[in-house]
Design a protein around this motif. Structure first.
Motif, PDB file in Angstrom:
ATOM      1  N   ILE A 286       0.659  -1.307   0.033  1.00 40.57           N
ATOM      2  CA  ILE A 286       0.004  -0.049  -0.093  1.00 40.57           C
ATOM      3  C   ILE A 286       0.954   1.166   0.076  1.00 40.57           C
ATOM      4  CG2 ILE A 286      -1.773   1.216   1.269  1.00 40.57           C
ATOM      5  CD1 ILE A 286      -2.789  -1.391   2.192  1.00 40.57           C
ATOM      6  N   ALA A 287       2.053   1.245   0.896  1.00 40.53           N
ATOM      7  CA  ALA A 287       2.896   2.257   0.932  1.00 40.53           C
ATOM      8  C   ALA A 287       3.365   2.458  -0.490  1.00 40.53           C
ATOM      9  CB  ALA A 287       3.818   2.144   1.950  1.00 40.53           C
ATOM     10  N   ALA A 288       4.029   1.434  -0.976  1.00 42.81           N
ATOM     11  CA  ALA A 288       4.474   1.552  -2.302  1.00 42.81           C
ATOM     12  C   ALA A 288       3.775   2.149  -3.264  1.00 42.81           C
ATOM     13  CB  ALA A 288       5.285   0.145  -2.898  1.00 42.81           C
ATOM     14  N   ALA A 289       2.569   1.684  -3.363  1.00 41.29           N
ATOM     15  CA  ALA A 289       1.452   2.212  -4.347  1.00 41.29           C
ATOM     16  C   ALA A 289       1.269   3.583  -4.184  1.00 41.29           C
ATOM     17  CB  ALA A 289       0.177   1.436  -4.112  1.00 41.29           C
ATOM     18  N   THR A 294       2.638   9.170  -6.146  1.00 45.54           N
ATOM     19  CA  THR A 294       2.973  10.511  -5.973  1.00 45.54           C
ATOM     20  C   THR A 294       4.430  10.848  -7.009  1.00 45.54           C
ATOM     21  OG1 THR A 294       2.775  10.226  -3.691  1.00 45.54           O
ATOM     22  CG2 THR A 294       4.097  12.017  -4.126  1.00 45.54           C
ATOM     23  N   MET A 295       5.124   9.771  -7.198  1.00 47.17           N
ATOM     24  CA  MET A 295       6.342  10.152  -7.896  1.00 47.17           C
ATOM     25  C   MET A 295       5.825  10.124  -9.488  1.00 47.17           C
ATOM     26  SD  MET A 295       8.753  10.505  -5.945  1.00 47.17           S
ATOM     27  CE  MET A 295       9.937  10.901  -7.334  1.00 47.17           C
ATOM     28  N   LEU A 296       4.915   9.157  -9.859  1.00 51.22           N
ATOM     29  CA  LEU A 296       4.241   9.441 -11.049  1.00 51.22           C
ATOM     30  C   LEU A 296       3.872  10.765 -11.545  1.00 51.22           C
ATOM     31  CD1 LEU A 296       3.814   7.805 -13.830  1.00 51.22           C
ATOM     32  CD2 LEU A 296       1.572   7.098 -12.700  1.00 51.22           C
ATOM     33  N   MET A 297       3.202  11.299 -10.432  1.00 49.73           N
ATOM     34  CA  MET A 297       2.639  12.601 -10.667  1.00 49.73           C
ATOM     35  C   MET A 297       3.709  13.585 -10.898  1.00 49.73           C
ATOM     36  SD  MET A 297      -0.331  12.595  -7.731  1.00 49.73           S
ATOM     37  CE  MET A 297      -0.568  14.300  -7.854  1.00 49.73           C
ATOM     38  N   ALA A 298       4.709  13.564  -9.971  1.00 50.80           N
ATOM     39  CA  ALA A 298       5.863  14.229 -10.217  1.00 50.80           C
ATOM     40  C   ALA A 298       6.389  14.368 -11.664  1.00 50.80           C
ATOM     41  CB  ALA A 298       6.867  14.063  -9.111  1.00 50.80           C
ATOM     42  N   VAL A 299       6.545  12.928 -12.177  1.00 52.60           N
ATOM     43  CA  VAL A 299       7.317  12.982 -13.441  1.00 52.60           C
ATOM     44  C   VAL A 299       6.209  13.522 -14.397  1.00 52.60           C
ATOM     45  CG1 VAL A 299       7.871  11.226 -15.149  1.00 52.60           C
ATOM     46  CG2 VAL A 299       8.463  11.010 -12.902  1.00 52.60           C
ATOM     47  N   GLY A 331      12.381   8.978   1.237  1.00 59.11           N
ATOM     48  CA  GLY A 331      12.275   7.775   1.819  1.00 59.11           C
ATOM     49  C   GLY A 331      13.163   7.907   3.180  1.00 59.11           C
ATOM     50  N   ILE A 332      14.357   8.450   3.110  1.00 58.22           N
ATOM     51  CA  ILE A 332      15.401   8.460   4.309  1.00 58.22           C
ATOM     52  C   ILE A 332      14.554   9.336   5.203  1.00 58.22           C
ATOM     53  CG2 ILE A 332      17.532   9.413   5.092  1.00 58.22           C
ATOM     54  CD1 ILE A 332      18.615   8.303   2.315  1.00 58.22           C
ATOM     55  N   ILE A 333      13.942  10.546   5.006  1.00 57.94           N
ATOM     56  CA  ILE A 333      13.252  11.552   5.812  1.00 57.94           C
ATOM     57  C   ILE A 333      12.142  10.857   6.543  1.00 57.94           C
ATOM     58  CG2 ILE A 333      12.104  13.696   6.161  1.00 57.94           C
ATOM     59  CD1 ILE A 333      13.931  14.864   3.935  1.00 57.94           C
ATOM     60  N   GLY A 334      11.378  10.321   5.875  1.00 61.93           N
ATOM     61  CA  GLY A 334      10.062   9.536   6.208  1.00 61.93           C
ATOM     62  C   GLY A 334      10.425   8.374   6.954  1.00 61.93           C
ATOM     63  N   ALA A 335      11.295   7.645   6.959  1.00 65.52           N
ATOM     64  CA  ALA A 335      11.799   6.207   7.505  1.00 65.52           C
ATOM     65  C   ALA A 335      12.501   6.880   8.817  1.00 65.52           C
ATOM     66  CB  ALA A 335      12.765   5.258   6.585  1.00 65.52           C
ATOM     67  N   VAL A 391      12.966   2.868   2.603  1.00 68.12           N
ATOM     68  CA  VAL A 391      13.592   3.718   1.582  1.00 68.12           C
ATOM     69  C   VAL A 391      13.878   3.092   0.251  1.00 68.12           C
ATOM     70  CG1 VAL A 391      16.178   4.539   1.353  1.00 68.12           C
ATOM     71  CG2 VAL A 391      14.914   4.714   3.510  1.00 68.12           C
ATOM     72  N   LEU A 392      14.371   1.609   0.270  1.00 66.05           N
ATOM     73  CA  LEU A 392      14.391   1.067  -0.924  1.00 66.05           C
ATOM     74  C   LEU A 392      13.126   1.041  -1.990  1.00 66.05           C
ATOM     75  CD1 LEU A 392      16.387  -2.039   0.082  1.00 66.05           C
ATOM     76  CD2 LEU A 392      17.220  -0.240  -1.212  1.00 66.05           C
ATOM     77  N   LEU A 393      11.840   0.857  -1.285  1.00 68.93           N
ATOM     78  CA  LEU A 393      10.629   1.039  -1.793  1.00 68.93           C
ATOM     79  C   LEU A 393      10.574   2.658  -2.521  1.00 68.93           C
ATOM     80  CD1 LEU A 393       8.108  -0.811   0.216  1.00 68.93           C
ATOM     81  CD2 LEU A 393       9.108  -1.528  -1.836  1.00 68.93           C
ATOM     82  N   SER A 394      10.703   3.410  -1.639  1.00 64.29           N
ATOM     83  CA  SER A 394      10.693   4.769  -2.167  1.00 64.29           C
ATOM     84  C   SER A 394      11.567   5.034  -3.260  1.00 64.29           C
ATOM     85  CB  SER A 394      11.367   5.905  -0.943  1.00 64.29           C
ATOM     86  OG  SER A 394      10.810   7.159  -1.489  1.00 64.29           O
ATOM     87  N   SER A 395      12.674   4.697  -3.298  1.00 66.43           N
ATOM     88  CA  SER A 395      13.585   4.624  -4.479  1.00 66.43           C
ATOM     89  C   SER A 395      13.297   3.882  -5.662  1.00 66.43           C
ATOM     90  CB  SER A 395      15.230   4.288  -4.045  1.00 66.43           C
ATOM     91  OG  SER A 395      15.630   4.788  -2.828  1.00 66.43           O
ATOM     92  N   LEU A 396      12.792   2.836  -5.436  1.00 70.69           N
ATOM     93  CA  LEU A 396      12.405   2.022  -6.616  1.00 70.69           C
ATOM     94  C   LEU A 396      11.035   2.768  -7.345  1.00 70.69           C
ATOM     95  CD1 LEU A 396      12.706  -1.586  -5.428  1.00 70.69           C
ATOM     96  CD2 LEU A 396      14.074  -0.619  -7.077  1.00 70.69           C
TER      97      LEU A 396
END
Length: 417
Positions: A286-289, A294-299, A331-335, A391-396
């Protein structure tokens, strides 16, 4: 790399709303996952420690043939006095605390003068060596009333048994049980103490009688159904201890590890650990989705910016790296914030616990050997691996949408603006 880092930080500051949304998504996933993991591990740890401290010890020694029938509490299969003494001497020499016990299904009978009727309750009778038992179990430390076998012909009850039968210290009860040869025996005993332990099964179903008293009544001739062994370190209980004990006592008796003795309970706990893993997996999906969206919107919103960067000579790889770095920083900040909040939540929880007494009855057998006040375990690996995974999920999540966009030609990017 330094230039990309500066650009990433500027972009995070420019798109504050989107950055905050992504950080919150990572934060919540880390916070919830860490707390849930701590609660499940707390249930497992508390239940395991209580099993060892109040019921089965780390290693239990049986007469051959008894283990397979242990749920039936057979009174005709037990360790003879000579074998018991020999095994105890060997264990004492090896400096391993041990104590004999006699277990049998019994019936506790009381008489109420007010109601002029008798009350019956099936219980598990445990004959204990009042001195040696203290070195292996914590039963004697759990007395809430009375004393630990100061007089002869005494019985010590679990608190829920005393509550059900309205018994108090000094009352006389009748115990109907079976002797070494399977014959019925009835004992009149005085309630010498009441136990309120951290193990609800002890409080609900077990009664304790001095083994020296039982010996003469049940013709045990110094024998017992088992010998409980501990090395004093239940939190790091190891199968190696059972192997060590088996080598010490020889082949005439069977030494069983606590996981073998309590295989049904351990199976339930292991199943729940698997379920918790699935829950954690769904949380991260769910978090990855959320992060991916969010990242797709940014792109999509920054197509023009990407086209300009490409026109200025930035390579596809550098643009992808830029977005991935932004996702990683987010991801680092949120984690970090999520792990810190999880720590602040779990410290008071580990001290005061979550009270489920309003939802569940203490008499319900949920498999776990724990009170209804659940305390999570602060497991340091959870505070490392869960944030790293986030963090890895956020990066991917940042990589895949920008990678697809990065494969488009510059002219196509400008044409779509």
């Amino acid at each position: 790399m330094l230039r990309s880092l500066k650009l990433s930080i500027r972009n995070l500051a420019r798109y504050k709303t989107r950055t905050i949304i992504t950080i919150v998504a990572v934060l919540i996933s880390v916070l919830v996952s860490t707390v849930v993991d701590g609660l499940v591990r707390g249930m497992f740890t508390i239940s395991t420690n209580n099993l060892i401290a109040y019921e089965s010890s780390e290693v239990t020694i049986y007469q051959k043939g008894y283990f397979e029938k242990r749920d039936e509490y057979p009174s005709d299969i037990f360790i003879s006095g000579d074998l018991l003494q020999e095994a105890s001497e060997k264990l004492d020499k090896a400096e391993l605390p041990n104590t004999p016990r006699y277990k049998a299904i019994s019936e506790l009978i009381t008489y109420s003068e007010e109601e002029e009727s008798e009350f019956y309750l099936n219980v598990i009778l445990i004959g204990v060596d009042k001195e040696r038992d203290k070195n292996v179990f914590r039963i004697s430390e759990s007395l809430c009333d009375g004393s630990w076998f100061e007089n002869e012909d005494e019985i010590i009850l679990g608190s829920k048994i005393a509550e059900k039968l309205n018994l108090k210290v000094g009352d006389i009860v009748t115990l109907s049980t079976t002797g070494a040869m399977g014959f019925a025996e009835t004992l009149d005993l005085e309630v010498g103490g009441i136990i309120n332990s951290e193990d609800p099964q002890v409080n609900m179903s077990q009664v304790f009688v001095n083994l020296s008293d039982l010996d003469s009544y049940l013709l045990l001739e110094g024998g017992a159904t088992e010998i409980a062994v501990s090395d004093g370190m239940p939190s790091v209980a190891s199968k190696k201890l059972a192997d060590k004990v088996q080598n010490i006592i020889g082949p005439e008796l069977d030494a069983k590890y606590y996981e073998e003795v309590n295989e049904d309970i351990i199976a339930i706990m292991n199943g729940d650990k698997g379920s918790s893993f699935i829950i954690l997996l769904f949380l991260f999906i769910i978090a990855a989705a959320g992060i991916s969206n969010t990242m797709l919107m940014a792109v999509m919103e920054r197509r023009k910016e990407n086209a300009m960067l490409r026109a200025l000579g930035f390579s596809r790889r550098s643009i992808v790296s830029l977005f991935v770095l932004e996702g990683t920083l987010t991801g680092i900040i949120g984690a970090l914030i999520g792990a810190l909040l999880a720590l602040f939540v779990m410290i008071p929880l580990s001290k005061y616990g979550l009270d489920f007494t309003a939802l569940l009855s203490e008499e319900m057998d949920i498999g776990y050997r724990m009170p209804l006040i659940l305390r999570p375990t602060l497991f340091w690996q959870s505070f490392v691996f869960i944030p790293i995974l986030a963090v890895l999920l956020s990066s991917l999540s940042a990589f895949f949408p920008v990678y697809k966009t990065g494969k488009e030609e510059i002219a196509d990017l400008f044409r779509r603006m």
